[in-house]
Design a protein around this motif. Structure first.
Motif, mmCIF file in Angstrom:
data_model
loop_
_atom_site.group_PDB
_atom_site.id
_atom_site.type_symbol
_atom_site.label_atom_id
_atom_site.label_comp_id
_atom_site.label_asym_id
_atom_site.label_seq_id
_atom_site.Cartn_x
_atom_site.Cartn_y
_atom_site.Cartn_z
ATOM 1 N N VAL B 161 0.830 -1.205 0.000
ATOM 2 C CA VAL B 161 0.000 0.000 0.000
ATOM 3 C C VAL B 161 0.873 1.266 0.000
ATOM 4 N N ALA B 162 2.105 1.168 0.487
ATOM 5 C CA ALA B 162 3.011 2.329 0.464
ATOM 6 C C ALA B 162 3.356 2.723 -0.976
ATOM 7 N N ASP B 163 3.408 1.728 -1.895
ATOM 8 C CA ASP B 163 3.635 2.046 -3.313
ATOM 9 C C ASP B 163 2.412 2.739 -3.910
ATOM 10 N N ILE B 164 1.237 2.324 -3.463
ATOM 11 C CA ILE B 164 0.005 2.962 -3.963
ATOM 12 C C ILE B 164 -0.021 4.429 -3.536
ATOM 13 N N THR B 165 0.266 4.680 -2.257
ATOM 14 C CA THR B 165 0.300 6.070 -1.782
ATOM 15 C C THR B 165 1.378 6.858 -2.525
ATOM 16 N N GLY B 166 2.526 6.222 -2.756
ATOM 17 C CA GLY B 166 3.611 6.882 -3.478
ATOM 18 C C GLY B 166 3.232 7.234 -4.905
ATOM 19 N N LEU B 167 2.601 6.293 -5.600
ATOM 20 C CA LEU B 167 2.190 6.530 -6.988
ATOM 21 C C LEU B 167 1.202 7.694 -7.067
ATOM 22 N N VAL B 168 0.222 7.661 -6.186
ATOM 23 C CA VAL B 168 -0.802 8.704 -6.190
ATOM 24 C C VAL B 168 -0.188 10.066 -5.857
ATOM 25 N N ALA B 169 0.742 10.078 -4.895
ATOM 26 C CA ALA B 169 1.390 11.337 -4.498
ATOM 27 C C ALA B 169 2.230 11.898 -5.643
ATOM 28 N N VAL B 170 3.012 11.031 -6.315
ATOM 29 C CA VAL B 170 3.856 11.504 -7.419
ATOM 30 C C VAL B 170 2.976 11.977 -8.585
ATOM 31 N N ASP B 171 1.898 11.236 -8.882
ATOM 32 C CA ASP B 171 1.016 11.656 -9.973
ATOM 33 C C ASP B 171 0.280 12.955 -9.645
ATOM 34 N N PHE B 172 0.085 13.216 -8.357
ATOM 35 C CA PHE B 172 -0.580 14.448 -7.924
ATOM 36 C C PHE B 172 0.332 15.666 -8.144
ATOM 37 N N MET B 173 1.634 15.412 -8.395
ATOM 38 C CA MET B 173 2.550 16.522 -8.662
ATOM 39 C C MET B 173 2.175 17.255 -9.955
ATOM 40 N N ARG B 174 1.568 16.529 -10.916
ATOM 41 C CA ARG B 174 1.249 17.171 -12.195
ATOM 42 C C ARG B 174 0.239 18.319 -12.011
ATOM 43 N N PRO B 175 -0.955 18.066 -11.424
ATOM 44 C CA PRO B 175 -1.840 19.227 -11.208
ATOM 45 C C PRO B 175 -1.239 20.276 -10.263
ATOM 46 N N ALA B 176 -0.304 19.860 -9.392
ATOM 47 C CA ALA B 176 0.347 20.830 -8.506
ATOM 48 C C ALA B 176 1.474 21.580 -9.231
ATOM 49 N N ARG B 177 1.674 21.228 -10.529
ATOM 50 C CA ARG B 177 2.690 21.887 -11.361
ATOM 51 C C ARG B 177 4.110 21.720 -10.814
ATOM 52 N N LEU B 178 4.395 20.497 -10.390
ATOM 53 C CA LEU B 178 5.726 20.138 -9.902
ATOM 54 C C LEU B 178 6.232 19.005 -10.788
ATOM 55 N N ILE B 179 7.537 18.966 -11.041
ATOM 56 C CA ILE B 179 8.091 17.959 -11.940
ATOM 57 C C ILE B 179 9.183 17.150 -11.225
ATOM 58 N N VAL B 180 9.120 15.837 -11.370
ATOM 59 C CA VAL B 180 10.160 14.979 -10.789
ATOM 60 C C VAL B 180 11.482 15.258 -11.513
ATOM 61 N N PRO B 181 12.529 15.629 -10.769
ATOM 62 C CA PRO B 181 13.813 15.933 -11.414
ATOM 63 C C PRO B 181 14.358 14.710 -12.178
ATOM 64 N N ASP B 182 14.952 14.992 -13.351
ATOM 65 C CA ASP B 182 15.488 13.941 -14.221
ATOM 66 C C ASP B 182 16.536 13.066 -13.548
ATOM 67 N N ASP B 183 17.308 13.670 -12.637
ATOM 68 C CA ASP B 183 18.428 12.906 -12.072
ATOM 69 C C ASP B 183 18.003 11.904 -10.992
ATOM 70 N N LEU B 184 16.749 11.882 -10.633
ATOM 71 C CA LEU B 184 16.296 10.900 -9.633
ATOM 72 C C LEU B 184 15.950 9.595 -10.353
ATOM 73 N N VAL B 185 16.981 8.911 -10.814
ATOM 74 C CA VAL B 185 16.780 7.774 -11.719
ATOM 75 C C VAL B 185 16.124 6.565 -11.037
ATOM 76 N N HIS B 186 16.414 6.374 -9.754
ATOM 77 C CA HIS B 186 15.820 5.218 -9.065
ATOM 78 C C HIS B 186 14.338 5.460 -8.822
ATOM 79 N N LEU B 187 14.013 6.684 -8.454
ATOM 80 C CA LEU B 187 12.612 7.054 -8.270
ATOM 81 C C LEU B 187 11.846 6.916 -9.586
ATOM 82 N N ARG B 188 12.460 7.355 -10.671
ATOM 83 C CA ARG B 188 11.806 7.277 -11.985
ATOM 84 C C ARG B 188 11.614 5.818 -12.417
ATOM 85 N N ARG B 189 12.603 4.982 -12.157
ATOM 86 C CA ARG B 189 12.488 3.550 -12.461
ATOM 87 C C ARG B 189 11.308 2.964 -11.695
#
Lengths: 202, 202
Positions: B161-189
């Motif tokens: 369930v921690a991955d579910i919360t993580g996915l939803v939180a990261v996807d919520f960055m888009r309407p919040a107009r925040l972008i995951v930095p390119d260099d966070l390669v493990h997070l992006r994977r």
């Protein structure tokens, strides 16, 4: 097993009350928050989020977040159950614990952190955010007062971890300079009751 | 049983993903948040805190708060376990779910609620509070990136369930107009991996 405790701070108190209700003792080390020991290199290696409490198991596993630590203790000593018995009661305990965390504890914390002069060195204070949270505290207290009209404890007929979070949140109102209104008689009855348990002195 | 859902909002999505991972279906009714149906008298009678999702059981019991609802479903259908197996794993799932909620999801929400023009009618906006939360989002993402260097999922080797919360939180960055930095390669994977699961489309 070793519990890194934080003295008077509310989250470490949640865990100490939980342990007292279980009749458990765990070796403890107090982290001096006033001296910023939670920001030290040694402590940051344990918890990069620099918060207490932290539980370190004998195999080196590190568990942080008060409720995660309490849940670990619930597994070690299931009686008395403080996270509920059976699916529905467990869901209701989780619901009330979260409602209190999100709508009361977080709001009281925001008032304390963003308005108390003692926090000005610890926090990037946004006084307007503190002010916005004051009416939220009282709105939730009124709701909880109504709920407590017909039942003994926050999540039902039995004492649970939601009462511990509630007690700590209400007691945290004092340093936040907030006062429980006199007319919330059911809330006051509940608070007197839980504050009178021996565990509340933990 | 009936689940009051809220369309695109992140918390209702957490519960839908959870159900999809469990292979469960539950009768649903969508509450139109844009039309403020969650503030209606009928809905307020179900949840005085006026939030979705809400689960109503056949005996009339009302369960609110996404994780309380998920935990109820975990009890009904234990496999696959999404809250961990055994005391230590369960504590670590709880810990990571809470870390993500407190340090990422809450910060992204604050940016969205206090800075997005669309929220100006829904919320007493404190733009400075939104700004204070932006660096918190990126600080936590960096920490999570480091953690994901050596393991597959947020709380360990297994999806939880921690991955579910993580996915939803990261996807919520888009309407919040925040972008995951390119260099966070493990997070992006990790994000690519969890976003590719069929449940993510729920």
């Amino acid at each position: 097993m070793k519990l890194y405790d934080g003295g008077r701070a509310p989250n470490p108190r949640r865990v100490r009350i939980f342990l007292a209700e279980k009749g458990m003792t765990v070796p403890m080390e107090t982290v001096d928050l006033g001296r910023l020991e939670h920001k030290s290199q040694a402590f940051t290696a344990l918890n990069p989020l620099q918060r207490v409490p932290v539980l370190v198991l004998d195999d080196g596993t590190v568990i942080t977040e008060s409720i995660a630590i309490c849940r670990y203790f619930e597994g070690l000593r299931p009686d008395p159950p403080l996270f509920g018995r059976g699916g529905t009661e467990q869901a209701l305990v989780e619901m009330w614990n979260r409602r209190i965390e999100l709508d009361l504890y977080a709001a009281v914390s925001a008032v304390f952190r963003h308005l108390h002069p003692a926090m000005s060195g610890m926090e990037e204070q946004v006084p307007q955010w503190g002010e916005v949270n004051k009416p939220r505290v009282f709105a939730f207290l009124s709701l909880l007062d109504e709920e407590l009209r017909d039942r003994m404890f926050v999540a039902g007929a039995r004492f649970s971890v939601a009462d511990i979070t509630g007690l700590v949140a209400v007691d945290f109102m004092r340093p936040a300079r907030l006062i429980v209104p006199d007319d919330l008689v059911h809330l006051r009855r509940w608070h007197e009751q839980v504050a009178a348990r021996p565990s509340a002195r933990a």
